[in-house]
Write an enzyme that holds these catalytic residues in place. Sequence first.
Site, PDB file in Angstrom:
ATOM      1  N   SER A  61       5.105  -8.172   6.539  1.00  6.47           N
ATOM      2  CA  SER A  61       4.432  -7.736   5.317  1.00  6.47           C
ATOM      3  C   SER A  61       2.932  -7.598   5.543  1.00  6.47           C
ATOM      4  CB  SER A  61       4.753  -8.700   4.175  1.00  6.47           C
ATOM      5  OG  SER A  61       4.368  -8.158   2.940  1.00  6.47           O
ATOM      6  N   ASP A 183       0.135  -2.544   1.859  1.00  6.88           N
ATOM      7  CA  ASP A 183       0.222  -3.504   2.948  1.00  6.88           C
ATOM      8  C   ASP A 183       1.092  -2.927   4.059  1.00  6.88           C
ATOM      9  OD1 ASP A 183       2.825  -3.814   2.065  1.00  6.88           O
ATOM     10  OD2 ASP A 183       2.729  -5.990   1.872  1.00  6.88           O
ATOM     11  N   ASP A 185       4.218  -3.067   5.252  1.00  9.81           N
ATOM     12  CA  ASP A 185       5.560  -2.497   5.144  1.00  9.81           C
ATOM     13  C   ASP A 185       5.771  -1.688   3.873  1.00  9.81           C
ATOM     14  OD1 ASP A 185       5.533  -4.837   3.568  1.00  9.81           O
ATOM     15  OD2 ASP A 185       7.694  -5.096   3.759  1.00  9.81           O
TER      16      ASP A 185
END
Length: 222
Positions: A61, A183, A185
Amino acid sequence: MVVGSDGRYFSRTATEIVVQMAAANGIGRLIIGQNGILSTPAVSCIIRKIKAAGGIILTASHCPGGPGGEFGVKFNVANGVEIVDPVDIYLNLLRNIFDFNAIKSLLTGPSQLKIRVDAMHGVMGPYVRKVLCDELGAPANSAINCVPLEDFGGQHPDPNLTYATTLLEAMKGGEYGFGAAFDADGVSERVSSLLTLLSRDGRNIRNQRLEILCVGHWAQSS
């Protein structure tokens, strides 16, 4: 099963390991993003569209990438390996949800809304370029840091006021009416499908839905 990553360091090796493990355990068909790249929302979209058994996303992430960075695995609940375009299926979903003609008019018309979107060298770069610039006609400089890099350009891919400083400074300049950052992903650090949003003066209006902001703008313009 669907397999994708945010492109961070070790993703290619991990993808190869996933393929080998899948084959060893009798999984007959894998759907893999081109160059191993797929955003987390796109993986969910493909799973539903093709009725896959599930999906594996190789990401940590918003955490740092690179050799000394972090790495993680998410799991979301025909034969062979299929390489798919990481953007097209998700783009078709967006076309069915949003009025692309209205948004294109907003971004290119006489009262053009100038936007700035920072992909932070994560997985969303190809999506931002294809959707905002190619499909919706936003100028090329509307999208920045759109090349996925294994170490995210040495930056922390967390779209907040500490790390999205390039976007923040651009918004403070007053040239852009809307700014957003993703971010690594393709989700914010809290909730899927949400973005970090910045108003014209750089004020953080974090985790507000994009469609709500757009509706508000259109309502004021009408």
